[in-house]
Design a protein around this motif. Structure first.
Motif, PDB file in Angstrom:
ATOM      1  N   ARG A   1       0.733  -1.850   0.064  1.00  0.00           N
ATOM      2  CA  ARG A   1       0.004  -0.170  -0.078  1.00  0.00           C
ATOM      3  C   ARG A   1       0.913   1.280   0.223  1.00  0.00           C
ATOM      4  O   ARG A   1       0.527   1.953  -0.580  1.00  0.00           O
ATOM      5  CB  ARG A   1      -0.886   0.424   0.710  1.00  0.00           C
ATOM      6  CG  ARG A   1      -2.125   1.244   1.469  1.00  0.00           C
ATOM      7  CD  ARG A   1      -2.835   1.061   2.496  1.00  0.00           C
ATOM      8  NE  ARG A   1      -3.308   2.810   2.186  1.00  0.00           N
ATOM      9  CZ  ARG A   1      -4.779   2.537   2.897  1.00  0.00           C
ATOM     10  NH1 ARG A   1      -5.103   0.894   2.972  1.00  0.00           N
ATOM     11  NH2 ARG A   1      -5.479   3.825   2.845  1.00  0.00           N
TER      12      ARG A   1
ATOM     13  N   ALA B   1       2.194   2.431  -3.757  1.00  0.00           N
ATOM     14  CA  ALA B   1       0.960   2.506  -4.193  1.00  0.00           C
ATOM     15  C   ALA B   1       0.502   3.873  -3.705  1.00  0.00           C
ATOM     16  O   ALA B   1       0.417   5.010  -4.922  1.00  0.00           O
ATOM     17  CB  ALA B   1       0.019   1.853  -3.885  1.00  0.00           C
TER      18      ALA B   1
ATOM     19  N   ILE C   1      -5.955   5.941  -6.775  1.00  0.00           N
ATOM     20  CA  ILE C   1      -5.428   4.576  -6.407  1.00  0.00           C
ATOM     21  C   ILE C   1      -6.720   2.860  -6.056  1.00  0.00           C
ATOM     22  O   ILE C   1      -7.572   4.197  -5.679  1.00  0.00           O
ATOM     23  CB  ILE C   1      -4.775   4.515  -5.099  1.00  0.00           C
ATOM     24  CG1 ILE C   1      -3.918   5.310  -4.989  1.00  0.00           C
ATOM     25  CG2 ILE C   1      -4.261   3.465  -4.384  1.00  0.00           C
ATOM     26  CD1 ILE C   1      -3.086   5.713  -3.707  1.00  0.00           C
TER      27      ILE C   1
ATOM     28  N   ASP D   1      -7.648  -0.088  -5.043  1.00  0.00           N
ATOM     29  CA  ASP D   1      -7.720  -1.272  -3.598  1.00  0.00           C
ATOM     30  C   ASP D   1      -8.039  -2.659  -4.859  1.00  0.00           C
ATOM     31  O   ASP D   1      -9.674  -2.554  -4.428  1.00  0.00           O
ATOM     32  CB  ASP D   1      -8.267  -1.449  -2.398  1.00  0.00           C
ATOM     33  CG  ASP D   1      -7.919  -2.543  -2.022  1.00  0.00           C
ATOM     34  OD1 ASP D   1      -7.232  -3.500  -2.691  1.00  0.00           O
ATOM     35  OD2 ASP D   1      -7.547  -2.073  -0.664  1.00  0.00           O
TER      36      ASP D   1
ATOM     37  N   ASP E   1      -2.409  -6.514  -6.769  1.00  0.00           N
ATOM     38  CA  ASP E   1      -3.157  -5.770  -5.539  1.00  0.00           C
ATOM     39  C   ASP E   1      -3.977  -3.747  -5.536  1.00  0.00           C
ATOM     40  O   ASP E   1      -4.774  -3.598  -4.761  1.00  0.00           O
ATOM     41  CB  ASP E   1      -2.371  -5.956  -4.017  1.00  0.00           C
ATOM     42  CG  ASP E   1      -1.850  -7.521  -3.601  1.00  0.00           C
ATOM     43  OD1 ASP E   1      -2.713  -7.660  -4.017  1.00  0.00           O
ATOM     44  OD2 ASP E   1      -1.338  -6.990  -2.748  1.00  0.00           O
ATOM     45  N   TYR E   2      -3.274  -3.224  -5.952  1.00  0.00           N
ATOM     46  CA  TYR E   2      -3.551  -2.516  -6.572  1.00  0.00           C
ATOM     47  C   TYR E   2      -2.913  -1.836  -7.787  1.00  0.00           C
ATOM     48  O   TYR E   2      -1.710  -2.081  -8.557  1.00  0.00           O
ATOM     49  CB  TYR E   2      -2.606  -0.713  -5.747  1.00  0.00           C
ATOM     50  CG  TYR E   2      -3.049  -0.915  -3.856  1.00  0.00           C
ATOM     51  CD1 TYR E   2      -3.976  -1.125  -3.052  1.00  0.00           C
ATOM     52  CD2 TYR E   2      -1.870  -2.288  -3.326  1.00  0.00           C
ATOM     53  CE1 TYR E   2      -4.382  -0.403  -2.064  1.00  0.00           C
ATOM     54  CE2 TYR E   2      -2.441  -2.398  -1.439  1.00  0.00           C
ATOM     55  CZ  TYR E   2      -3.186  -1.862  -0.785  1.00  0.00           C
ATOM     56  OH  TYR E   2      -3.469  -1.822   0.049  1.00  0.00           O
TER      57      TYR E   2
ATOM     58  N   VAL F   1       1.592  -3.363  -7.171  1.00  0.00           N
ATOM     59  CA  VAL F   1       1.179  -1.984  -7.955  1.00  0.00           C
ATOM     60  C   VAL F   1       1.747  -1.741  -9.109  1.00  0.00           C
ATOM     61  O   VAL F   1       2.683  -1.818  -9.761  1.00  0.00           O
ATOM     62  CB  VAL F   1       1.705  -0.769  -7.051  1.00  0.00           C
ATOM     63  CG1 VAL F   1       1.936  -0.064  -7.438  1.00  0.00           C
ATOM     64  CG2 VAL F   1       1.721  -2.192  -5.217  1.00  0.00           C
TER      65      VAL F   1
END
Length: 119
Positions: A6, A9, A26, A28, A37-38, A87
């Motif tokens: 995270r 990102a 961004i 999710d 994941d992002y 990401v």
């Protein structure tokens, strides 16, 4: 200190914003896709700006020790994709972003707030 996925990102989004990218978001996508994941999505007003944003993000990731696994689209600079593992950063020319509208395609994905540059 290693960054979390995270945080990577968020750093990519902040870096894009600092380079004057437009409409930085961004998404999710955990649980919605095995791709990443992002998604970080942003746009620029010209090919030059799109390339500048991409180069700045890649430079920043190298600076903090995040592996850039690859990138595509630098030559045409209409849609540049930067693979940071979990990401994926999408930097669009504004017209391509309107056409592909990834935010609509990934409409179920929650948006993540980040510290956006407001200068």
């Amino acid at each position: 200190m290693a960054l979390s996925v995270r945080e990577i990102a968020e750093l990519a989004a902040q870096t894009a914003s600092n380079k004057k990218a437009k409409d930085v978001v961004i998404l999710d996508i955990r649980g919605l896709s095995v791709i990443a994941d992002y998604f970080v999505i942003c746009s620029g007003n010209s090919e030059t700006q799109v390339q500048a944003v991409a180069n700045e993000i890649k430079d920043k990731m190298h600076e903090v020790g995040v592996l850039v696994k690859g990138s595509e689209g630098m030559d045409q600079a209409r849609w540049i994709l930067i693979d940071l593992g979990d990401v994926v950063v999408h930097i669009f020319h504004k017209e391509e972003r309107e056409f592909y509208h990834l935010e609509r395609l990934w409409g179920d994905a929650p948006r993540i707030e980040f510290e956006e540059n407001t200068e």
